[in-house]
Design an enzyme around this catalytic site. Structure first.
Site, PDB file in Angstrom:
ATOM      1  N   GLU A   1      -4.813  -8.637  -0.713  1.00  0.00           N
ATOM      2  CA  GLU A   1      -5.616  -8.389   0.502  1.00  0.00           C
ATOM      3  C   GLU A   1      -7.069  -8.284   0.084  1.00  0.00           C
ATOM      4  O   GLU A   1      -7.421  -7.453  -0.774  1.00  0.00           O
ATOM      5  CB  GLU A   1      -5.185  -7.102   1.212  1.00  0.00           C
ATOM      6  CG  GLU A   1      -3.897  -7.264   1.981  1.00  0.00           C
ATOM      7  CD  GLU A   1      -3.511  -6.058   2.809  1.00  0.00           C
ATOM      8  OE1 GLU A   1      -4.398  -5.340   3.316  1.00  0.00           O
ATOM      9  OE2 GLU A   1      -2.285  -5.825   2.947  1.00  0.00           O
TER      10      GLU A   1
ATOM     11  N   GLU B   1       0.842  -1.200   0.000  1.00  0.00           N
ATOM     12  CA  GLU B   1       0.000   0.000   0.000  1.00  0.00           C
ATOM     13  C   GLU B   1       0.880   1.254   0.000  1.00  0.00           C
ATOM     14  O   GLU B   1       0.759   2.112   0.883  1.00  0.00           O
ATOM     15  CB  GLU B   1      -0.996  -0.019   1.171  1.00  0.00           C
ATOM     16  CG  GLU B   1      -1.977  -1.165   1.043  1.00  0.00           C
ATOM     17  CD  GLU B   1      -3.204  -1.104   1.951  1.00  0.00           C
ATOM     18  OE1 GLU B   1      -3.269  -0.251   2.846  1.00  0.00           O
ATOM     19  OE2 GLU B   1      -4.109  -1.940   1.739  1.00  0.00           O
TER      20      GLU B   1
HETATM   21  O1  AHR Z   1      -5.471  -5.889   6.790  1.00  0.00           O
HETATM   22  C1  AHR Z   1      -5.279  -4.773   7.581  1.00  0.00           C
HETATM   23  C2  AHR Z   1      -4.567  -3.672   6.830  1.00  0.00           C
HETATM   24  O2  AHR Z   1      -5.342  -3.276   5.754  1.00  0.00           O
HETATM   25  C3  AHR Z   1      -3.256  -4.050   6.207  1.00  0.00           C
HETATM   26  O3  AHR Z   1      -2.209  -4.026   7.105  1.00  0.00           O
HETATM   27  C4  AHR Z   1      -3.097  -2.986   5.180  1.00  0.00           C
HETATM   28  O4  AHR Z   1      -2.289  -3.368   4.105  1.00  0.00           O
HETATM   29  C5  AHR Z   1      -4.518  -2.664   4.781  1.00  0.00           C
HETATM   30  O5  AHR Z   1      -4.771  -1.312   4.768  1.00  0.00           O
END
Ligand code: AHR
Length: 511
Positions: free
Chosen positions: A316, A197
């Site tokens: 994610e 991110e």
């Molecule tokens: O999953 C929680 C957080 O969400 C992760 O650390 C991050 O990459 C995302 O914003």
């Protein structure tokens, strides 16, 4: 005229009896004669972050714990994950990755420095779970490892040395250090990501700046056969994908995408278990958005990479609710209900259907955090509804995706509607596997399958469902949501018909 009238009456009667009985009609064509891309097993990947009790308490309890363990890894969790055939685990974050300095997590545990986990609750991280522990854990459960490098607060040298420490079999200060720390042979780690991110917690960079950073890092990650992953877009940030592909595609193997299902909004996400049908509907509607995101990001990637060399990696995804009352807000601990089973089923179907471009996905997070497959409390362990969906879907790993065409009823609530059935299919070793979600919490779906001329003689199935939309599994209680054999499917005169109960995820296997 009279005959027509009689037919109309019969039709109306049938329609009414279907709706009164709560059954709707769906047809699904599975193009068994037109297999597509291989469904990469990494689509069934997980994500383990140093966040709350994902690592400590969830995976790792230490060798001296009273909780049964192998080298500090919980034996119950290891067995459950092996049963799931987990193909891949991403680590150490997430946002944590860009605060993590890998040298803090090697060598004798008593000498490892502590740090503050600034993103997740400000707790002290003692680094007792580091590189060796993570890679040993992956070996124990039979999964590939995916390591996320630190770009936000790290250096190119630090990243390059980590790759060398882990993967090199040559003589060097890094490999000697690894040997001194007890590991003679290198690990075979293929997947390495350059930051996480980077548009947000990983450094708040602009895509143009990060593209250059990525190119610089990628130039120094030198190990044969490694798969380099660039930090990708947040949700519908299509500009990010455009810039990354334009400026750096030639130096990457994969580009990530992050999208979470948040029922309400980021300030008030909604409860994991206390919700009504309206929220159920919105959650599934928002989950289906994944299809649009994957389609649109893929179209941009196609422009720069028409041969689909670069993978789109949804590293994610999952549902994100308010934390459970009374728990640390920084630990993001949430329960998991039948609704999450459907969320998982839909997402995995979407990834299967886009297997030509989507090569990996990592549900967040494996244990005790967001849409987890396992929850633990001291000695106890709970397998969540999401766990059982992953168990059903594991048959798709490394199978060939089969295109499907669905004609189905709508699940309507108020003025809004969704396709009631969501589905994907694959073939491996002559067995066709079809996974279906019935999004409608009130109506069964009567499904007729057309297998494009495939000769069929055997059918079997599994189902995950429960009596209530918010049923969940809790510590010390009998499981409310689990898998069971699915019997409502039959082959007659070469045709397959099934009745898919309301609010369920079903696997049908045919040969
Ligand atoms: O999953 C929680 C957080 O969400 C992760 O650390 C991050 O990459 C995302 O914003």
């Amino acid at each position: 005229m009279k005959k027509n009238y009689a037919f109309q009456l019969l039709f109306l009667f049938l329609l009414m009896s279907f709706s009164l009985s709560g059954i709707s009609q769906t047809t699904i064509v599975v193009h068994a004669d037109k297999p597509g891309a291989k469904i990469d097993k990494s689509i069934y990947g997980h994500f383990a972050e140093h966040l709350g009790h994902c690592i400590y308490g969830g995976i790792y309890v230490g060798e001296n714990s009273e909780i049964p363990n192998t080298k500090g890894f919980r034996s119950d969790v290891v067995a459950a994950l092996k049963d799931l055939s987990v193909p891949l685990v991403r680590w150490p974050g997430g946002c944590f990755a860009d605060t993590y300095h890998w040298r803090d997590g090697i060598g004798p545990k008593s000498e490892r420095p502590s740090i503050i986990n600034v993103h997740w609750g400000g707790v002290t991280e003692n680094n007792s779970f580091g590189t060796h522990e993570f890679l040993d854990f992956c070996e124990l459960i039979g999964a590939d490892a995916y390591v996320n490098l630190n770009v936000g607060s790290g250096t190119v040298r630090e990243a390059a040395e980590w790759v060398e420490y882990v993967t090199s079999s040559n003589e060097s200060p890094m490999t000697n250090l690894r040997k001194k720390n007890g590991r003679e042979k290198p690990w075979n780690v293929k997947y390495w990501a350059v930051g996480n991110e980077t548009w947000g917690c990983g450094g708040n960079m602009r895509p143009e700046y990060y593209a250059d950073q990525y190119r610089q890092y990628a130039s120094f990650l030198r190990a044969p056969g490694i798969y380099k992953i660039a930090s990708g877009a947040n949700v519908e940030d299509y500009k990010w994908t455009e810039v990354m592909m334009r400026e750096a595609a030639r130096m990457m193997n994969g580009l990530s995408l992050h999208y979470y299902t948040v029922p309400n909004n980021w300030q008030n996400k909604g409860s994991a278990t206390d919700f009504n049908e309206e929220v159920w509907f919105t959650t599934l509607q928002k989950t289906l958005k994944m299809d649009t995101l994957v389609t649109k990001h893929s179209a941009i990637m196609d422009k720069y990479d028409p041969r689909k060399r670069v993978g789109l990696l949804v590293d994610e995804w999952g549902s994100w609710y308010d934390v459970e009352p009374g728990t640390n807000p920084g630990f993001l601990f949430q329960q998991n209900s039948l609704r999450d089973a459907i969320v998982a089923g839909i997402n995995l179907n979407i990834f299967n259907n886009h297997a030509d471009r989507v090569r990996m996905s990592n549900i967040a997070q494996m244990i005790n955090v967001l849409q987890s497959v396992i929850l633990t409390k001291d000695k106890e362990m709970v397998l969540t509804p999401t766990y059982y969906v992953f168990k059903l879907y594991k048959v798709h790993q490394e199978a060939l995706m089969l295109p499907v065409e669905i004609k189905c009823n709508q699940y309507t609530l108020g003025t809004q509607s969704l396709d009631a059935v969501n589905c994907s299919a694959s073939v491996k070793d002559g067995v066709v596997s079809i996974t279906l979600c019935n999004l409608d919490p009130n109506k069964s779906q009567q499904v007729s399958f057309d297998l494009s001329g495939m000769k069929l003689s055997k059918v079997s199935g599994k189902i995950v469902t429960a009596g209530k939309i918010n049923a969940y599994n809790d510590f010390g209680k009998k499981e409310e949501v689990t898998e069971a054999d699915f019997k409502n499917v039959k082959i007659a005169s070469g045709k397959v018909d099934a009745t898919i109960p309301s609010k369920s995820v079903v696997l049908i296997q045919l040969q």
